[in-house]
Design an enzyme around this catalytic site. Structure first.
Site, PDB file in Angstrom:
ATOM      1  N   GLY A 118      68.837  66.654  23.437  1.00 24.73           N
ATOM      2  CA  GLY A 118      69.207  68.058  23.609  1.00 24.73           C
ATOM      3  C   GLY A 118      70.682  68.355  23.398  1.00 24.73           C
ATOM      4  O   GLY A 118      71.327  67.848  22.472  1.00 24.73           O
ATOM      5  N   TYR A 166      68.142  75.807  40.869  1.00 26.58           N
ATOM      6  CA  TYR A 166      68.899  75.637  39.624  1.00 26.58           C
ATOM      7  C   TYR A 166      70.128  76.566  39.594  1.00 26.58           C
ATOM      8  O   TYR A 166      71.242  76.144  39.280  1.00 26.58           O
ATOM      9  CB  TYR A 166      67.979  75.943  38.442  1.00 26.58           C
ATOM     10  CG  TYR A 166      68.619  75.766  37.096  1.00 26.58           C
ATOM     11  CD1 TYR A 166      68.918  74.494  36.601  1.00 26.58           C
ATOM     12  CD2 TYR A 166      68.945  76.865  36.296  1.00 26.58           C
ATOM     13  CE1 TYR A 166      69.509  74.325  35.365  1.00 26.58           C
ATOM     14  CE2 TYR A 166      69.541  76.702  35.057  1.00 26.58           C
ATOM     15  CZ  TYR A 166      69.818  75.430  34.591  1.00 26.58           C
ATOM     16  OH  TYR A 166      70.416  75.263  33.362  1.00 26.58           O
TER      17      TYR A 166
HETATM   18  N1  LIG Z   1      68.263  74.252  27.360  1.00 29.42           N
HETATM   19  C1  LIG Z   1      68.661  75.392  27.942  1.00 29.42           C
HETATM   20  O1  LIG Z   1      68.095  76.483  27.719  1.00 29.42           O
HETATM   21  C2  LIG Z   1      69.857  75.395  28.848  1.00 29.42           C
HETATM   22  C3  LIG Z   1      70.448  76.618  29.200  1.00 29.42           C
HETATM   23  C4  LIG Z   1      71.544  76.641  30.034  1.00 29.42           C
HETATM   24  C5  LIG Z   1      72.036  75.442  30.541  1.00 29.42           C
HETATM   25  N2  LIG Z   1      71.433  74.272  30.202  1.00 29.42           N
HETATM   26  C6  LIG Z   1      71.985  73.052  30.751  1.00 29.42           C
HETATM   27  O2  LIG Z   1      72.361  72.209  29.699  1.00 29.42           O
HETATM   28  C7  LIG Z   1      72.212  70.859  30.090  1.00 29.42           C
HETATM   29  C8  LIG Z   1      71.355  70.124  29.071  1.00 29.42           C
HETATM   30  O3  LIG Z   1      70.114  70.796  28.933  1.00 29.42           O
HETATM   31  P1  LIG Z   1      69.061  70.354  27.805  1.00 29.42           P
HETATM   32  O4  LIG Z   1      68.170  71.504  27.596  1.00 29.42           O
HETATM   33  O5  LIG Z   1      69.763  69.738  26.652  1.00 29.42           O
HETATM   34  O6  LIG Z   1      68.258  69.255  28.601  1.00 29.42           O
HETATM   35  P2  LIG Z   1      67.320  68.076  28.056  1.00 29.42           P
HETATM   36  O7  LIG Z   1      66.200  67.962  29.024  1.00 29.42           O
HETATM   37  O8  LIG Z   1      66.996  68.300  26.609  1.00 29.42           O
HETATM   38  O9  LIG Z   1      68.265  66.822  28.135  1.00 29.42           O
HETATM   39  C9  LIG Z   1      68.797  66.446  29.379  1.00 29.42           C
HETATM   40  C10 LIG Z   1      69.110  64.976  29.358  1.00 29.42           C
HETATM   41  O10 LIG Z   1      69.553  64.654  30.683  1.00 29.42           O
HETATM   42  C11 LIG Z   1      68.925  63.466  31.071  1.00 29.42           C
HETATM   43  N3  LIG Z   1      68.830  63.386  32.522  1.00 29.42           N
HETATM   44  C12 LIG Z   1      67.995  64.088  33.333  1.00 29.42           C
HETATM   45  N4  LIG Z   1      68.166  63.688  34.618  1.00 29.42           N
HETATM   46  C13 LIG Z   1      69.122  62.731  34.615  1.00 29.42           C
HETATM   47  C14 LIG Z   1      69.709  61.926  35.614  1.00 29.42           C
HETATM   48  N5  LIG Z   1      69.340  62.007  36.890  1.00 29.42           N
HETATM   49  N6  LIG Z   1      70.659  61.041  35.238  1.00 29.42           N
HETATM   50  C15 LIG Z   1      71.022  60.928  33.942  1.00 29.42           C
HETATM   51  N7  LIG Z   1      70.488  61.647  32.941  1.00 29.42           N
HETATM   52  C16 LIG Z   1      69.541  62.543  33.281  1.00 29.42           C
HETATM   53  C17 LIG Z   1      67.572  63.490  30.413  1.00 29.42           C
HETATM   54  O11 LIG Z   1      67.010  62.179  30.314  1.00 29.42           O
HETATM   55  C18 LIG Z   1      67.898  64.104  29.057  1.00 29.42           C
HETATM   56  O12 LIG Z   1      68.236  63.128  28.100  1.00 29.42           O
HETATM   57  C19 LIG Z   1      71.609  70.888  31.505  1.00 29.42           C
HETATM   58  O13 LIG Z   1      72.642  70.790  32.450  1.00 29.42           O
HETATM   59  C20 LIG Z   1      70.972  72.250  31.563  1.00 29.42           C
HETATM   60  O14 LIG Z   1      70.855  72.727  32.865  1.00 29.42           O
HETATM   61  C21 LIG Z   1      70.364  74.222  29.369  1.00 29.42           C
END
Ligand SMILES: NC(=O)c1ccc[n+]([C@@H]2O[C@H](COP(=O)([O-])OP(=O)(O)OC[C@H]3O[C@@H](n4cnc5c(N)ncnc54)[C@H](O)[C@@H]3O)[C@@H](O)[C@H]2O)c1
Length: 249
Positions: free
Chosen positions: A19, A155
């Site tokens: 991601g 969250y």
């Molecule tokens: N995707 C969205 O719409 C969005 C929007 C706003 C904010 N965010 C934030 O962006 C960040 C990334 O989101 P994303 O959509 O790329 O997520 P994702 O699920 O695609 O990737 C997240 C990664 O974090 C890892 N992870 C999860 N728990 C973990 C832990 N305890 N220790 C280590 N690694 C861990 C997962 O294995 C994964 O590789 C997050 O903080 C999320 O809250 C995402």
């Protein structure tokens, strides 16, 4: 003012196996950093992208909510690269759950991964930045904090906490050349949102944005790259909203 190339600097990206974190890790390598990835899952693909971009890559299994796991990761990174100059707190989870059905365990899990982690990673890497007189801490918040959408109490609390933490830490370390900022994305298309309830919101949310298309991870990398650079040396304690103009915060 002269600026230094990032070559020789070391960055840590949590949650960099997939991601947004994977896009951040690749961009940091393009910018000249060696990059260490902390993730629960295998990050071989990310390490390949880092190396393809000409950077040194390293990945280790790490649960960012666990003090022992973060301590072990920090020791491994120290052994591999010697120091950390840029910390990108990206790992996060976002289960959509109604407050009335939410367990204490789930509340704690979300706060643990999304917020306690930035305490643990900060404790591991900020002292070295302060000592060397240069550092960047960039944490990923979310516009859910600004919009207050439902099914997200844990969250949204965690992402507001990320902003509060960053504002306060910025005040403590600014004199030492360390900046602390957050990036707040809107809804981003990743493998996780594509298979979650968020997928149903992509089109409707895009229509609320000034730029009417679904956000992709690559839309965030420019902001992160800028905040990690020397060009952003006088910007700290800030939240940069990167969401195609949904929130005009
Ligand atoms: N995707 C969205 O719409 C969005 C929007 C706003 C904010 N965010 C934030 O962006 C960040 C990334 O989101 P994303 O959509 O790329 O997520 P994702 O699920 O695609 O990737 C997240 C990664 O974090 C890892 N992870 C999860 N728990 C973990 C832990 N305890 N220790 C280590 N690694 C861990 C997962 O294995 C994964 O590789 C997050 O903080 C999320 O809250 C995402």
């Amino acid at each position: 003012m002269t600026t230094r190339s990032a070559t020789g600097r070391v960055a840590v990206v949590t949650g960099g196996a997939a991601g947004i974190g994977q896009a951040f890790a690749e961009r940091l390598a393009v910018d000249g950093h060696a990059v260490a990835v902390a993730d629960l899952g295998p990050a071989d693909e990310t390490v390949r992208l880092i190396e393809k971009a000409g950077g040194r890559g390293f990945a280790a299994h790490c649960d960012v909510s666990s003090p022992e796991s973060v301590r072990a990761f920090a020791a491994e990174v120290e052994g591999e690269f010697g120091q950390v100059d840029v910390l990108v707190n990206n790992a996060g989870i976002y289960p959509a759950t109604a407050f009335l059905g939410m367990s204490w365990a789930e509340w704690q899990r979300v706060l643990g991964v999304n917020l306690n982690s930035i305490f643990l990673l900060g404790q591991a890497f900020v002292p070295g930045m302060v000592q060397r007189g240069w550092g960047r801490v960039i944490s990923v918040s979310s516009t859910t904090f600004h919009s207050g959408i439902g099914l997200n109490t844990h969250y949204t609390a965690s992402k507001g906490g990320v902003i509060g933490f960053s504002r306060s830490l910025a005040a403590e370390v600014g004199e030492h050349g360390v900046t602390v900022n957050t990036i707040a994305p809107g809804l981003v298309r990743t493998a996780t949102t594509e298979k979650g309830p968020q997928a149903a919101w992509f089109d409707a949310l895009a229509q609320l944005q000034a730029i009417k298309r679904t956000q992709e991870p690559h839309d965030l990398v420019g902001a992160m790259s800028f905040l990690a650079s020397d060009h952003a040396a006088f910007i700290t304690g800030q939240t940069l909203v990167v969401d195609g103009g949904w929130m005009r915060a």
